[in-house]
Design a protein around this motif. Structure first.
Motif, PDB file in Angstrom:
ATOM      1  N   UNK A 179       0.770  -1.071   0.027  1.00  0.00           N
ATOM      2  CA  UNK A 179      -0.022   0.124  -0.216  1.00  0.00           C
ATOM      3  C   UNK A 179       0.848   1.347   0.074  1.00  0.00           C
ATOM      4  N   UNK A 180       0.605   2.151  -0.859  1.00  0.00           N
ATOM      5  CA  UNK A 180       1.294   3.664  -0.979  1.00  0.00           C
ATOM      6  C   UNK A 180       1.142   4.393   0.207  1.00  0.00           C
ATOM      7  N   UNK A 181       2.231   5.037   0.714  1.00  0.00           N
ATOM      8  CA  UNK A 181       2.364   5.958   1.549  1.00  0.00           C
ATOM      9  C   UNK A 181       1.807   7.330   1.126  1.00  0.00           C
ATOM     10  N   UNK A 225      19.103   8.544  -2.781  1.00  0.00           N
ATOM     11  CA  UNK A 225      19.015  10.044  -3.003  1.00  0.00           C
ATOM     12  C   UNK A 225      17.804  10.972  -2.482  1.00  0.00           C
ATOM     13  N   UNK A 226      16.968  10.066  -1.804  1.00  0.00           N
ATOM     14  CA  UNK A 226      15.651  10.780  -1.330  1.00  0.00           C
ATOM     15  C   UNK A 226      14.369  10.877  -1.766  1.00  0.00           C
ATOM     16  N   UNK A 227      14.598   9.780  -2.941  1.00  0.00           N
ATOM     17  CA  UNK A 227      13.155   9.465  -3.443  1.00  0.00           C
ATOM     18  C   UNK A 227      12.027   8.816  -2.537  1.00  0.00           C
ATOM     19  N   UNK A 228      10.980   9.123  -2.706  1.00  0.00           N
ATOM     20  CA  UNK A 228       9.952   8.335  -2.076  1.00  0.00           C
ATOM     21  C   UNK A 228       9.188   7.328  -2.931  1.00  0.00           C
ATOM     22  N   UNK A 229       9.523   7.479  -4.138  1.00  0.00           N
ATOM     23  CA  UNK A 229       9.037   6.586  -5.156  1.00  0.00           C
ATOM     24  C   UNK A 229       9.400   6.646  -6.619  1.00  0.00           C
ATOM     25  N   UNK A 230       8.769   5.854  -7.432  1.00  0.00           N
ATOM     26  CA  UNK A 230       9.315   6.287  -8.974  1.00  0.00           C
ATOM     27  C   UNK A 230       8.132   5.734  -9.698  1.00  0.00           C
ATOM     28  N   UNK A 289      11.033  -1.942  -5.405  1.00  0.00           N
ATOM     29  CA  UNK A 289      10.548  -0.667  -4.713  1.00  0.00           C
ATOM     30  C   UNK A 289       9.800  -0.819  -3.598  1.00  0.00           C
ATOM     31  N   UNK A 290       8.960  -1.976  -3.497  1.00  0.00           N
ATOM     32  CA  UNK A 290       8.149  -2.462  -2.386  1.00  0.00           C
ATOM     33  C   UNK A 290       9.264  -2.718  -1.162  1.00  0.00           C
ATOM     34  N   UNK A 291      10.260  -3.416  -1.533  1.00  0.00           N
ATOM     35  CA  UNK A 291      11.306  -3.747  -0.544  1.00  0.00           C
ATOM     36  C   UNK A 291      11.916  -2.803  -0.044  1.00  0.00           C
ATOM     37  N   UNK A 336       7.290   4.187  -3.382  1.00  0.00           N
ATOM     38  CA  UNK A 336       5.870   3.853  -4.029  1.00  0.00           C
ATOM     39  C   UNK A 336       6.155   3.815  -5.406  1.00  0.00           C
ATOM     40  N   UNK A 337       5.383   2.565  -6.224  1.00  0.00           N
ATOM     41  CA  UNK A 337       5.636   2.372  -7.573  1.00  0.00           C
ATOM     42  C   UNK A 337       4.354   2.870  -8.189  1.00  0.00           C
ATOM     43  N   UNK A 338       4.784   3.776  -9.269  1.00  0.00           N
ATOM     44  CA  UNK A 338       3.654   3.969 -10.052  1.00  0.00           C
ATOM     45  C   UNK A 338       4.046   3.649 -11.778  1.00  0.00           C
ATOM     46  N   UNK A 339       3.207   2.546 -11.840  1.00  0.00           N
ATOM     47  CA  UNK A 339       3.334   1.802 -13.319  1.00  0.00           C
ATOM     48  C   UNK A 339       2.548   2.627 -14.342  1.00  0.00           C
ATOM     49  N   UNK A 340       3.174   3.271 -15.425  1.00  0.00           N
ATOM     50  CA  UNK A 340       2.382   3.846 -16.610  1.00  0.00           C
ATOM     51  C   UNK A 340       1.743   2.877 -17.394  1.00  0.00           C
TER      52      UNK A 340
END
Ligand code: G3P
Length: 225
Positions: free
Chosen positions: A1-3, A87-92, A113-115, A119-123
């Motif tokens: 679940x995304x934060x 680098x400080x990313x919270x997702x991609x 990403x989950x591990x 947060x994963x955003x698949x286009x």
């Protein structure tokens, strides 16, 4: 679940001249101000080279625009999820239409990403691909018909069936996945139409990055929520 709280406005700054370096930071600050003033969740995807320093200067989540399914180590020039996290990313974003990946790589990246707590955003580009992506259990799917990207013709009005159909198919396969839509979104009215179709937010770029006043454009978008 995304934060990430929804509804959400995700701003992909792509590789536009208007989002390089200091201009990218100004866009991130505009998103941050809009979130602070309205309470609406925003996320920014800075240019890859700017992600680290921007992520350390704003309180909103910063996502990478792309990550590669390469292993840590001998991978010159590739963008790893582990590097994005450091680098400080919270997702991609994953599999953007301007940076397509194989199904196998998407699967690997969602898992990685989950591990990492990203947060994963698949286009995706159509309903079938949205359904296939849902089976990989990403946090979010963003349906974006490539032919509408950068046109200013909003997917939520030009092709409502692709949004409605993606929401239905994804929810039938995996109710945990949040569906967003993008391509041509630039106004609060476009956002309202997206939400009415069942999307939990939008992914957009040019409508804000190329606006005379990005903050005013963001406030207009937020008015549709
Ligand atoms: O990632 C967002 C995107 O591809 C949509 O672009 O310029 O149509 O908002 P734009």
């Amino acid at each position: 679940m995304s934060g990430v709280a929804t509804p959400v406005i995700i701003l992909n700054t792509k590789a536009y001249q208007e989002s390089m370096g200091e201009k990218g930071l100004a866009l991130a600050k505009a998103c941050e101000e809009v979130t602070k003033e309205t309470g609406v969740s925003t996320v920014i995807c800075p240019q890859q080279f700017d992600l680290a320093w921007i992520a350390h200067q704003v309180s909103i989540p910063c996502f990478a625009q792309h990550v590669d399914a390469k292993d840590v180590g001998s991978a010159t020039g590739w963008a790893l999820p582990e590097s994005a996290k450091a680098a400080g990313a919270a997702g991609s974003l994953i599999n953007h239409s301007e940076h397509r990946l194989t199904m196998a790589d998407i699967d690997t990246l969602v898992t990685r990403c989950r591990a990492l707590g990203l947060t994963s955003v698949v286009c995706t580009n159509n309903i079938q691909v949205s359904a296939a992506a849902a089976s990989l259990n990403p946090d979010m799917i963003a349906i974006e018909p490539p032919e509408l990207i950068g046109t200013g013709i909003p997917v939520s009005r030009a092709d409502p069936d692709i949004v409605r159909g993606s929401v239905e198919q994804v929810s039938a396969i995996n109710r945990n996945v949040v569906v967003l839509c993008g391509a041509g979104i630039s106004t609060g009215e476009d956002v309202r139409a997206a939400i009415e179709l069942g999307a939990k937010g939008v992914l957009l770029a040019s409508g804000v990055v190329k606006a005379d006043s990005p903050k005013a454009a963001l406030l207009d978008l937020v008015s549709g929520i």
